[in-house]
Design a protein around this motif. Structure first.
Motif, PDB file in Angstrom:
ATOM      1  N   VAL A 129       0.826  -1.380   0.122  1.00  0.00           N
ATOM      2  CA  VAL A 129       0.057   0.019  -0.164  1.00  0.00           C
ATOM      3  C   VAL A 129       0.882   1.188  -0.075  1.00  0.00           C
ATOM      4  O   VAL A 129       1.909   1.157   0.817  1.00  0.00           O
ATOM      5  CB  VAL A 129      -1.034   0.034   1.230  1.00  0.00           C
ATOM      6  N   GLN A 130       0.674   2.109  -0.855  1.00  0.00           N
ATOM      7  CA  GLN A 130       1.180   3.393  -0.806  1.00  0.00           C
ATOM      8  C   GLN A 130       0.388   4.539  -0.969  1.00  0.00           C
ATOM      9  O   GLN A 130      -0.696   4.572  -1.715  1.00  0.00           O
ATOM     10  CB  GLN A 130       2.239   3.456  -2.143  1.00  0.00           C
ATOM     11  N   LEU A 131       0.634   5.687  -0.188  1.00  0.00           N
ATOM     12  CA  LEU A 131      -0.073   6.925  -0.237  1.00  0.00           C
ATOM     13  C   LEU A 131       0.766   7.922  -0.901  1.00  0.00           C
ATOM     14  O   LEU A 131       2.079   8.018  -0.869  1.00  0.00           O
ATOM     15  CB  LEU A 131      -0.344   7.345   1.004  1.00  0.00           C
ATOM     16  N   CYS A 170      -4.217  13.331  -2.352  1.00  0.00           N
ATOM     17  CA  CYS A 170      -3.475  12.155  -1.682  1.00  0.00           C
ATOM     18  C   CYS A 170      -4.064  10.991  -2.330  1.00  0.00           C
ATOM     19  O   CYS A 170      -5.533  10.718  -2.097  1.00  0.00           O
ATOM     20  CB  CYS A 170      -3.373  12.025  -0.221  1.00  0.00           C
ATOM     21  N   THR A 230      -4.364   6.662  -2.763  1.00  0.00           N
ATOM     22  CA  THR A 230      -3.922   5.520  -2.063  1.00  0.00           C
ATOM     23  C   THR A 230      -4.045   4.253  -3.228  1.00  0.00           C
ATOM     24  O   THR A 230      -4.866   3.959  -3.740  1.00  0.00           O
ATOM     25  CB  THR A 230      -4.856   5.044  -0.991  1.00  0.00           C
ATOM     26  N   ILE A 251     -10.184   1.703   3.541  1.00  0.00           N
ATOM     27  CA  ILE A 251      -9.498   2.655   4.219  1.00  0.00           C
ATOM     28  C   ILE A 251     -10.458   3.057   5.405  1.00  0.00           C
ATOM     29  O   ILE A 251     -11.671   3.412   5.084  1.00  0.00           O
ATOM     30  CB  ILE A 251      -9.383   3.884   3.372  1.00  0.00           C
ATOM     31  N   VAL A 262      -8.735   8.711   7.407  1.00  0.00           N
ATOM     32  CA  VAL A 262      -7.497   9.321   6.565  1.00  0.00           C
ATOM     33  C   VAL A 262      -7.634  10.640   6.880  1.00  0.00           C
ATOM     34  O   VAL A 262      -8.527  11.240   7.038  1.00  0.00           O
ATOM     35  CB  VAL A 262      -7.982   9.132   4.911  1.00  0.00           C
ATOM     36  N   ASN A 273     -10.096   6.241  -4.152  1.00  0.00           N
ATOM     37  CA  ASN A 273      -9.402   6.014  -2.945  1.00  0.00           C
ATOM     38  C   ASN A 273      -8.614   7.267  -2.677  1.00  0.00           C
ATOM     39  O   ASN A 273      -7.385   7.297  -2.213  1.00  0.00           O
ATOM     40  CB  ASN A 273      -8.451   4.725  -2.960  1.00  0.00           C
ATOM     41  N   ALA A 279      -3.202   7.369   6.500  1.00  0.00           N
ATOM     42  CA  ALA A 279      -4.451   6.348   6.204  1.00  0.00           C
ATOM     43  C   ALA A 279      -4.244   5.268   7.226  1.00  0.00           C
ATOM     44  O   ALA A 279      -3.320   4.496   7.415  1.00  0.00           O
ATOM     45  CB  ALA A 279      -4.800   6.274   5.013  1.00  0.00           C
ATOM     46  N   ILE A 312      -5.507   1.554   7.253  1.00  0.00           N
ATOM     47  CA  ILE A 312      -6.087   0.898   6.336  1.00  0.00           C
ATOM     48  C   ILE A 312      -6.286  -0.445   6.812  1.00  0.00           C
ATOM     49  O   ILE A 312      -5.499  -1.323   7.462  1.00  0.00           O
ATOM     50  CB  ILE A 312      -5.134   0.763   5.010  1.00  0.00           C
ATOM     51  N   TYR A 332      -0.191   4.031   7.435  1.00  0.00           N
ATOM     52  CA  TYR A 332       0.452   4.463   6.464  1.00  0.00           C
ATOM     53  C   TYR A 332       0.618   6.075   6.278  1.00  0.00           C
ATOM     54  O   TYR A 332      -0.118   6.750   6.615  1.00  0.00           O
ATOM     55  CB  TYR A 332      -0.083   3.785   5.048  1.00  0.00           C
ATOM     56  N   GLY A 369       2.009   9.112   3.573  1.00  0.00           N
ATOM     57  CA  GLY A 369       2.495   9.687   2.307  1.00  0.00           C
ATOM     58  C   GLY A 369       4.050  10.348   2.425  1.00  0.00           C
ATOM     59  O   GLY A 369       4.275  10.561   3.713  1.00  0.00           O
TER      60      GLY A 369
END
Length: 120
Positions: free
Chosen positions: A1-3, A21, A23, A30, A33, A76, A97, A99, A109, A111
């Protein structure tokens, strides 16, 4: 998972910016957030977020009435509309976030941050 956060930049006081942002990756849902910011030499602080069941919003006192958070569940994505910016808003802005993972637990997570600079 990446933001992935984007939208920062240099703006004059009184101007506006919109942060985004997105996701990506595989996950169940989610949960919460939001956006945080960290100015040089300061602690990271909450700017705005969706908490509780994911529908309740919360804002930092210094941005109430000027900033607005929104989300697009289909994409997302979460956004931060920042109006009437002040030099005190200068900071690196991070999306965060919580998740629900496919394994059944949840994980937090962050960003990579996007720099907002407000000139006087």
């Amino acid at each position: 998972v990446q933001l992935q956060a984007s939208g920062g930049g240099l703006v004059q006081a009184g101007g506006s910016l919109r942060l985004s942002c997105a996701t990506s990756g595989s996950f169940f849902r989610i949960n919460t957030v939001g956006w945080y910011r960290q100015a040089a030499g300061e602690q990271r602080e909450l700017v705005a977020g969706f908490f509780g069941n994911g529908d309740s919003t919360s804002y930092g006192d210094s941005v109430k009435g000027r900033f607005a958070i929104s989300r697009d569940n289909a994409k997302n994505a979460v956004y931060l509309q920042m109006n009437n910016l002040e030099p005190g808003d200068t900071a690196v802005y991070y999306c965060n976030a919580n998740i629900a993972t496919l394994a059944g637990g949840s994980q937090c997570y962050w960003g990579q941050g996007t720099l907002v600079t407000v000139s006087s």
